[in-house]
Write an enzyme that holds these catalytic residues in place. Sequence first.
Site, PDB file in Angstrom:
ATOM      1  N   HIS A   5       9.637  -1.113   3.062  1.00 29.43           N
ATOM      2  CA  HIS A   5       9.514  -1.349   4.507  1.00 29.43           C
ATOM      3  C   HIS A   5       9.363  -2.840   4.751  1.00 29.43           C
ATOM      4  O   HIS A   5       8.923  -3.586   3.883  1.00 29.43           O
ATOM      5  CB  HIS A   5       8.310  -0.612   5.101  1.00 29.43           C
ATOM      6  CG  HIS A   5       7.014  -0.905   4.419  1.00 29.43           C
ATOM      7  ND1 HIS A   5       6.635  -0.301   3.240  1.00 29.43           N
ATOM      8  CD2 HIS A   5       5.999  -1.747   4.743  1.00 29.43           C
ATOM      9  CE1 HIS A   5       5.455  -0.740   2.871  1.00 29.43           C
ATOM     10  NE2 HIS A   5       5.043  -1.644   3.756  1.00 29.43           N
ATOM     11  N   GLU A  29       0.830  -1.217   0.000  1.00 26.47           N
ATOM     12  CA  GLU A  29       0.000   0.000   0.000  1.00 26.47           C
ATOM     13  C   GLU A  29       0.856   1.254   0.000  1.00 26.47           C
ATOM     14  O   GLU A  29       0.479   2.257  -0.608  1.00 26.47           O
ATOM     15  CB  GLU A  29      -0.913   0.017   1.233  1.00 26.47           C
ATOM     16  CG  GLU A  29      -1.993  -1.055   1.188  1.00 26.47           C
ATOM     17  CD  GLU A  29      -2.759  -1.154   2.499  1.00 26.47           C
ATOM     18  OE1 GLU A  29      -2.521  -0.333   3.412  1.00 26.47           O
ATOM     19  OE2 GLU A  29      -3.580  -2.072   2.603  1.00 26.47           O
ATOM     20  N   VAL A  30       1.945   1.238   0.739  1.00 23.67           N
ATOM     21  CA  VAL A  30       2.791   2.438   0.852  1.00 23.67           C
ATOM     22  C   VAL A  30       4.057   2.213   0.009  1.00 23.67           C
ATOM     23  O   VAL A  30       4.830   1.288   0.288  1.00 23.67           O
ATOM     24  CB  VAL A  30       3.166   2.730   2.317  1.00 23.67           C
ATOM     25  CG1 VAL A  30       4.054   3.970   2.390  1.00 23.67           C
ATOM     26  CG2 VAL A  30       1.914   2.918   3.165  1.00 23.67           C
TER      27      VAL A  30
HETATM   28  P1  5GP Z   1       2.007  -2.351   3.083  1.00 23.57           P
HETATM   29  O1  5GP Z   1       0.643  -2.878   2.709  1.00 23.57           O
HETATM   30  O2  5GP Z   1       2.404  -1.229   2.171  1.00 23.57           O
HETATM   31  O3  5GP Z   1       3.028  -3.433   3.204  1.00 23.57           O
HETATM   32  O4  5GP Z   1       1.861  -1.793   4.552  1.00 23.57           O
HETATM   33  C1  5GP Z   1       1.703  -0.458   4.874  1.00 23.57           C
HETATM   34  C2  5GP Z   1       1.478  -0.362   6.366  1.00 23.57           C
HETATM   35  O5  5GP Z   1       1.599   0.978   6.744  1.00 23.57           O
HETATM   36  C3  5GP Z   1       0.086  -0.833   6.807  1.00 23.57           C
HETATM   37  O6  5GP Z   1       0.231  -1.903   7.741  1.00 23.57           O
HETATM   38  C4  5GP Z   1      -0.540   0.415   7.432  1.00 23.57           C
HETATM   39  O7  5GP Z   1      -1.316   0.126   8.579  1.00 23.57           O
HETATM   40  C5  5GP Z   1       0.677   1.253   7.768  1.00 23.57           C
HETATM   41  N1  5GP Z   1       0.443   2.690   7.735  1.00 23.57           N
HETATM   42  C6  5GP Z   1      -0.218   3.391   6.770  1.00 23.57           C
HETATM   43  N2  5GP Z   1      -0.206   4.702   7.054  1.00 23.57           N
HETATM   44  C7  5GP Z   1       0.486   4.841   8.221  1.00 23.57           C
HETATM   45  C8  5GP Z   1       0.830   5.967   9.027  1.00 23.57           C
HETATM   46  O8  5GP Z   1       0.510   7.114   8.731  1.00 23.57           O
HETATM   47  N3  5GP Z   1       1.525   5.710  10.160  1.00 23.57           N
HETATM   48  C9  5GP Z   1       1.910   4.445  10.512  1.00 23.57           C
HETATM   49  N4  5GP Z   1       2.615   4.333  11.649  1.00 23.57           N
HETATM   50  N5  5GP Z   1       1.599   3.368   9.778  1.00 23.57           N
HETATM   51  C10 5GP Z   1       0.898   3.564   8.645  1.00 23.57           C
END
Ligand code: 5GP
Length: 127
Positions: free
Chosen positions: A111, A106-107
């Site tokens: 990470h 998502e981001v």
């Molecule tokens: P991905 O799906 O990209 O691997 O995970 C992104 C993670 O970032 C998700 O678990 C989501 O809850 C977390 N996340 C999204 N926005 C924020 C934020 O503003 N602050 C923090 N601490 N986590 C976030």
Amino acid sequence: MSATTLPQPYDPNNIFARIVRGEIPAKLVAQNNHALAFHDINPLAPVHVLVIPRGPYTDLLSFTQSASAVEVVEFWQLVREVAQQLELDHHGFRLISNCGSNGGQEVPHFHVHLLGGKTLGKMLPSL
Ligand code: 5GP
């Protein structure tokens, strides 16, 4: 077939880039010169920490292709430090890095998710 081709160009306004720049807050766990660790805003386990490089890498592929040796080493050192600091090394933990659309990322800033604090069960449902 995936919807996107990897790696994608880096978006400097993604939410983790804004956390690195201090524009939005995060619950910090640990940091070093090249990486940050903070609690996930929407935890999926009793311990759910995100570890990110400070540098502009979209995903695991761009990080391993373009990051310097010191960035890579400090990133993984921080993962170990967090695991020890939060005592995940006592009973084990799970490390996940979602990559691209099929991976559910998502981001778009590289990470890893460090998950633990309970028995996490199967990694994925069976096919
Ligand atoms: P991905 O799906 O990209 O691997 O995970 C992104 C993670 O970032 C998700 O678990 C989501 O809850 C977390 N996340 C999204 N926005 C924020 C934020 O503003 N602050 C923090 N601490 N986590 C976030």
